[in-house]
Structures are given as structure tokens and as C-alpha cells.
Design an enzyme around this catalytic site. Structure first.
Site: not given
Ligand SMILES: Cc1ncc(COP(=O)(O)O)c(C=O)c1O
Lengths: 259, 406
Positions: A45, A56
Site C-alpha cells: 500500500e 491518520d
């Protein structure tokens, strides 16, 4: 119905391992991808650095900031990816937020990803209700659009997410942002089991899978894991591709032992 | 398929170019804007807020409680003040809608009283808020204290330095102020951080958005809570003006809540609606279509879609996005959006203070500044009747103006 990502993950013989790197974090960032591949990753990824990564936690925010501070641009990340595509046999999944996709235009964005050799896309702030044209445009471009499910997802929504996701179903292990945690939430395994019942695709747990032991435990209910913050913390501390190769190999070994 | 749309264009975008500023289309769409661009983990929480708001808004008891708080606590209705001296100087009839006279000194209180009652109804014990200037944070801390809720306010570290006084006010009111050190350490980063925190606390915390931004239902709901500005002003104008309705309605636009509340009272009239942005934070003028903080609208950004920082002397207008309904009102040309510079704003603040004895907030002075510039031009001909919303009072800005030697 699906592309290279789906095929690779469906036919993997053992629990699937998908390690993450932030694009442009260092000059040689694609070496991390090759290291992950050598250590048994089933796919890799690549996160596109973004100014406002609202899902995040501190580690991936910092990674994103550092990549942007190096002057990383989308063009550069995609050119770097294209340059290693011959040596990368595992599929590349790109993670980005909605804004860059909208800014470039859905068609152009997917075209450029495909051109760089990516075969999957994750956009965490576009829930299933907001997919609009992205779903069909990605499919036409040969990009598997991976959808996320969360512990708070209702049974009805989970069915829809599983039906419309491509490549794999991304089960978000916790009600929270990305980041390392001392233990895997019990809710993570419950969600993975629910998703597995609702889907023919592999179900991968991600967000906070921090240690090989946690990854092994995750695979009791899931078909594999995505590991990001635990790896990126090391990269931020200065660990190079060789060191990361050993860490990913530890995840691989623990997961294989548990299988 | 044009490729610039992430979502299929909604039915509303092909409808005739009118807006009643009523309920948005399915999914919270204002034309092509709005929506609910949040992680899957927040979808259920947003849906619960929407459901509860719909129930509450048609529940007479809820409306009565809110009306009573507006009256006995916030000090509504606020005055509509004619500005005779400024009017004479400009050759206009200027009327000021005085949100600066509310408790806590800005229109933000209208919104937080509504949302705090909603949080209470949902059984939540804690309000989460982001703040830039600190005005919304102070208002949220105030409403939380009143209703016995905890308040956690996220504020960019740089804004905390610029707005020390409001940080202290929030603490006095019992709120916890959390410094945000990510990104540019300003309002946009505080907006990210409050959503990050909410994902992990949806069971006991309620997200109290500070403007007509965020995922559906926030842009719509906050406009409804601010609609009181426009409704009061409409009735007050009818009593004050021979023509009942002003020719121009002007308000400053950061996220756009005081403007949306004001415009809602006049959208069905012939009045020209004018939103005034800071030249350094003009999402309507300089932004491109994008997605931030849960909604699709115009956003200041670069060619890669990296969100830009806004720069304005008015901290409340230092925001790179703008409420989705404004993007829609702009698309269909029902409202115009203009910009003024920091220098014009400081001059306008001083001029209003000296002519009318009203010391307004730097944000509000944007609306005044445009009227000063446009008066007597084709944009705002002599003889026009102008309603200006004074969104807040200027006390909070005095330290910064003193420090800047203005
Ligand atoms: C006095 C005042 N006016 C205007 C604004 C801008 O907000 P909005 O555009 O949502 O009205 C603020 C924000 O802090 C403010 O404090």
C-alpha cells in the site's frame, strides 16, 4: 469484476500481508516496496502524502508532513512507481483522501494511477454513499476500489460495502484513527467475522495492527492485515529498507505460524 | 461524465437556478456541493445527529426551550440599528443587524445553544468543538457550562498564541482547550483534529461544528440555528423601511454561518445578497472544488489538491473552505461573493467606530469595508438600502490591533 489486486489476494496461499509506505517519505522510498515484496508481502500500500489527513494518527501525519516537506508531488510519486513496476510483482494499492481525486478529476486520477501500474485504490473519506462516478470510473480503469467497514457499520451497510468493494474488504479494527496500539480491540475480530460472512472477498484488518503477535491474532478472524504505523514509525526513526524487510518478515512468519 | 465530479451531479444542479434555502436534497446536497464525506466510522454518528435534529426541529417543546434561551440568556432579539451618520456620508440607508449585542458577543451563540440542546437530547455528556478566533470555542464553552456538559475545544497552537484572551475565557468557563500541533497549526488543522477525536468518542461526545461546514447535516442545521438573524432582520426591516425589504443584504463569510443565517431571511426577496470574504481567505473567489472536513465545496488548494492556508487579519475568516450552500448560491448566482483587504478592514472598523460608536469585530468589518468601497458605484448605487450583519463585537481584536500599531 476485479483486477490484479483481487486475483493476487484471492489466490494467496496463506494469510495476506499488506505493508504500507508513505510515497515520497525518502528519496529511495520505492526500495521499501521491494523490501516488503521480498519479505513476503502479498500486496503493498502506498499512501499519497496529504495536507489534511483527517483519519491518520500522529505517525502517519508526521510521515505525510515529512514527504510534503521534501517537495513530494503526485507526479513524482507516480513516476517513481512507474519506474519500479517491472520489478514489483505484487499489486500496488494507493491510499489517498478525496480532495486530490476531486481536484484532478476522477477520470484523470484513475487513469494516472493505472498508468503508473497501481491496481487498487482506497479513499477513506469517501463512504459507500458518496462513491458516485468513482466506482464505475475506477472499474473501467482497471483499478480495484477497496471500501472500508468499521465497527459501527450496521448489518445493512456492511452487506452493501461488501457487495461493492473490489479487491478486498478493509475492516477498520477500531473506532479511531490510524496509529499503534498496545492491543487489538475485541471489536476488530468481531467486525472481521461479520465482514467475512457478508463477503466473498478476502477481509483484511487494518488500523493499529502493531506487532507480529497482533497480526497473528487478527488472522483468527480475518484473511490478513494491513500494517502501516508500526512500519512508518521505524522509517521516521531512520530505519532503511533492509531493517524494514526484517520487520515485515517477522510479521510474515508470525502469521504463517498461526495459520 | 466530466470527471471533475466525485459524485454524480444531483438533480438539484439541473433544476432552475433558484434557492429557497430550504432543506438540502437527499444526502445533504446543495446543488453539487455538501454531502457527507466522512470515514465509515463516522457515518452512523452523523446519521444520528441528522435524525435527532429532524425530530427536535419539528418538536414544539424543543423549539420553545431554544426560543426561551435565546431570549432570557442570549439577549435576543438583537437590535436593528439605523446608522444615520454613516448613511449620510455614503448616500445610502444603512441598517445594522446587531449580533455583537448577544451574550458572548457574536452570532456563534445562536448556533451553540441549538446544538448544545441537541447534544443534551441525545444523552451526550461532552461537546467537542474546533475554534480559530476562539469565538465559537467561547460560545461552546458557555453553552456547555449552562447545560452541564463538558467542553473540549481544539485550537491550533498558532491561533492560541494569537488569541490568548479567548483561550483564557474558555478556561474560565471550565472548558478544556487542546492545542493542535499538526499541519499548519491553525483552524483547518483544528477541524481535522476534532473529527479525529470524535471518531474515537462518538458514544459520549457530540461534535458541535462552528459554522455552516462539516458533513451533512451540519451545514443545513447550523444555517437553521442561525436563521433567526435573517428572520428577525426581515421583520425589523419591514417596520423600518418604506419598501419593507432592503435592496442589499451584506455579511462577512468565513465558513459562512452569519451570512447564511442572514441570507435565509431574504433569499425569497429581490434583495441582492453579498458575502464578503477576506482577500487572503477567499474560497469563493480563489478556491477550486474539493472536499475537506466532510463536505464538498470550494477550497483554497494547489494543483495537486493540497489544501492551502488562509491568511487574514480576522482570525475567524482564516479558513480555506466555505460552507457548501454558499458555493451553491454562488453557482446559481443568487448571491455574490466579493473580497476586501486587511487594510480596508482596519479602516472600516475605525470608520464605523467613529461615525456610529460601534466597535465591531474584524470579521464583521469586512462587510462594512465592502459597503464603504462600493457605495455610489454601480454595485451599490446612491439611495440603496443596505442591511449589514454585524456578526460580533471588536473587544477580542483590540490586543492584536494594539500590537500591530494600528
Ligand atoms: C465575529 C465573527 N464573525 C464572523 C465569523 C466567521 O464565521 P461565519 O462565516 O461562520 O459567520 C467569526 C468566526 O470566528 C466571528 O467570530
Amino acid at each position: 469484476m476485479s483486477g490484479q489486486l483481487a486475483t493476487a489476494l484471492r489466490t494467496a496461499p496463506a494469510p495476506r500481508l499488506v505493508p504500507y509506505v508513505t510515497g515520497g517519505i525518502t528519496a529511495n522510498w520505492t526500495d521499501y516496496l521491494l523490501a516488503y515484496q521480498d519479505s513476503g508481502a502479498d500486496a503493498v500500500e502506498v499512501g499519497l502524502p496529504f495536507s489534511d489527513p483527517m483519519l491518520d494518527g500522529a505517525t502517519l501525519q508526521q510521515a505525510s508532513d515529512r514527504a510534503l516537506a521534501r517537495g513530494t508531488r503526485l507526479d513524482g510519486v507516480l513516476a517513481d512507481l512507474a519506474a519500479v513496476r517491472d520489478r514489483l510483482t505484487v499489486p500496488v494499492v494507493v491510499m489517498t483522501y478525496a480532495n486530490p481525486v476531486v481536484r484532478l478529476g476522477v477520470v484523470e486520477f484513475c487513469r494516472r494511477l493505472a498508468e503508473a501500474g497501481a491496481s487498487g485504490l482506497i479513499v477513506p473519506d469517501v463512504p459507500v454513499d458518496e462513491l458516485g462516478s468513482l466506482e464505475s470510473v475506477a472499474a473501467v480503469a482497471g483499478i480495484d476500489l477497496v471500501l472500508l467497514a468499521a465497527p459501527s457499520t450496521s448489518a445493512g451497510r456492511l452487506r452493501e460495502i461488501c457487495a461493492r468493494s473490489r479487491g478486498f474488504v478493509y475492516a477498520v479494527s477500531t473506532m479511531g484513527v490510524t496509529g499503534e496500539r498496545t492491543a487489538l480491540d475485541d471489536g476488530a475480530l468481531t467486525l472481521a467475522s461479520r465482514a467475512r460472512e457478508a463477503s466473498d472477498l478476502p477481509v483484511l484488518l487494518g488500523f493499529g495492527v502493531s506487532t507480529p503477535a497482533q497480526a497473528a491474532r487478527a488472522c483468527r478472524a480475518a484473511d490478513g492485515v494491513v500494517v502501516a504505523s508500526a512500519l512508518m514509525r521505524k522509517v521516521l526513526e531512520g530505519a532503511g529498507p533492509d531493517r524494514l524487510a526484517r520487520i515485515v518478515a517477522d510479521f510474515r512468519a508470525a502469521m504463517d505460524r498461526a495459520a | 461524465m466530466t470527471g471533475v465530479h466525485l459524485t454524480a451531479p444531483s438533480v438539484a444542479s439541473t433544476a432552475p437556478p433558484t434557492s429557497r434555502m430550504a432543506e438540502p436534497a437527499t444526502g445533504g446536497r446543495f446543488g453539487d456541493h455538501g454531502g457527507r464525506f466522512v470515514p465509515e466510522s463516522l457515518v452512523a454518528a452523523c446519521a444520528e445527529v441528522e435524525r435527532t435534529f429532524r425530530e427536535a426541529w419539528s418538536d414544539a417543546t424543543f423549539r420553545q426551550r431554544l426560543d426561551r434561551l435565546r431570549t432570557v440568556y442570549a439577549g435576543r432579539p438583537t437590535a436593528l440599528t439605523p446608522a444615520p451618520n454613516l448613511s449620510a456620508e455614503l448616500g445610502l440607508t444603512v441598517l445594522l443587524k446587531r449580533e455583537d449585542l448577544t451574550h458572548t458577543g457574536s452570532h456563534k451563540i445562536n448556533n451553540v445553544l441549538g446544538q448544545a440542546l441537541l447534544a443534551h437530547r441525545m444523552g451526550r455528556t461532552r461537546l467537542l468543538a474546533e475554534t480559530g478566533a476562539g469565538q465559537h470555542g467561547v460560545a461552546a464553552a458557555t453553552a456547555a457550562a449552562l447545560l452541564g456538559l463538558d467542553a473540549t475545544v481544539f485550537m491550533g497552537e498558532r491561533d492560541m498564541e494569537r488569541q490568548e484572551l479567548n483561550v483564557f475565557r474558555m478556561t474560565m468557563l471550565g472548558a478544556q482547550v487542546i492545542p493542535v500541533r499538526s499541519g499548519s497549526r491553525t483552524l483547518k488543522d483544528a477541524c481535522n483534529e476534532v473529527l479525529r477525536h470524535w471518531v474515537a468518542t462518538v458514544d459520549d461526545a457530540y461534535y458541535c461544528a462552528g459554522s455552516v461546514m462539516g458533513p451533512h447535516p451540519y451545514p443545513w442545521m447550523v444555517r437553521e440555528f442561525q436563521r433567526v438573524i435573517g428572520e428577525e432582520a426581515r421583520a425589523q426591516c419591514a417596520a423600518e423601511l418604506p419598501a419593507a425589504v432592503p435592496t442589499h443584504v451584506v455579511a462577512c463569510v468565513g465558513g459562512g454561518s452569519n451570512a447564511a443565517g442572514t441570507f435565509a431571511g431574504f433569499v425569497d426577496t429581490d434583495a441582492q445578497l453579498v458575502g464578503v470574504e477576506a482577500a487572503g481567505g477567499a474560497a469563493m473567489t480563489d478556491g477550486a472544488v474539493g472536499v475537506v472536513h466532510g463536505y464538498r465545496s470550494r477550497v483554497l488548494q494547489d494543483a495537486d489538491g493540497q489544501v492551502a492556508e488562509a491568511h487574514s487579519i480576522a482570525p475567524g475568516l482564516d479558513y480555506p473552505g466555505v460552507g457548501p450552500e454558499h458555493a451553491h448560491l454562488g453557482d446559481i448566482r443568487r448571491a455574490r461573493y466579493v473580497t476586501v483587504t486587511d487594510d480596508e478592514v482596519v479602516a472600516a472598523l475605525r470608520r464605523l467606530a467613529r461615525t456610529e460608536g460601534i466597535l465591531c469585530a474584524l470579521e464583521s468589518a469586512h462587510a462594512i469595508a465592502w459597503v464603504l468601497r462600493a457605495a455610489g458605484t454601480a454595485e451599490l448605487p446612491s439611495g440603496s438600502t443596505v442591511l449589514i450583519t454585524v456578526s460580533g463585537r471588536g473587544d477580542k481584536d483590540m490586543p492584536a490591533l494594539m500590537a500591530a500599531g494600528r
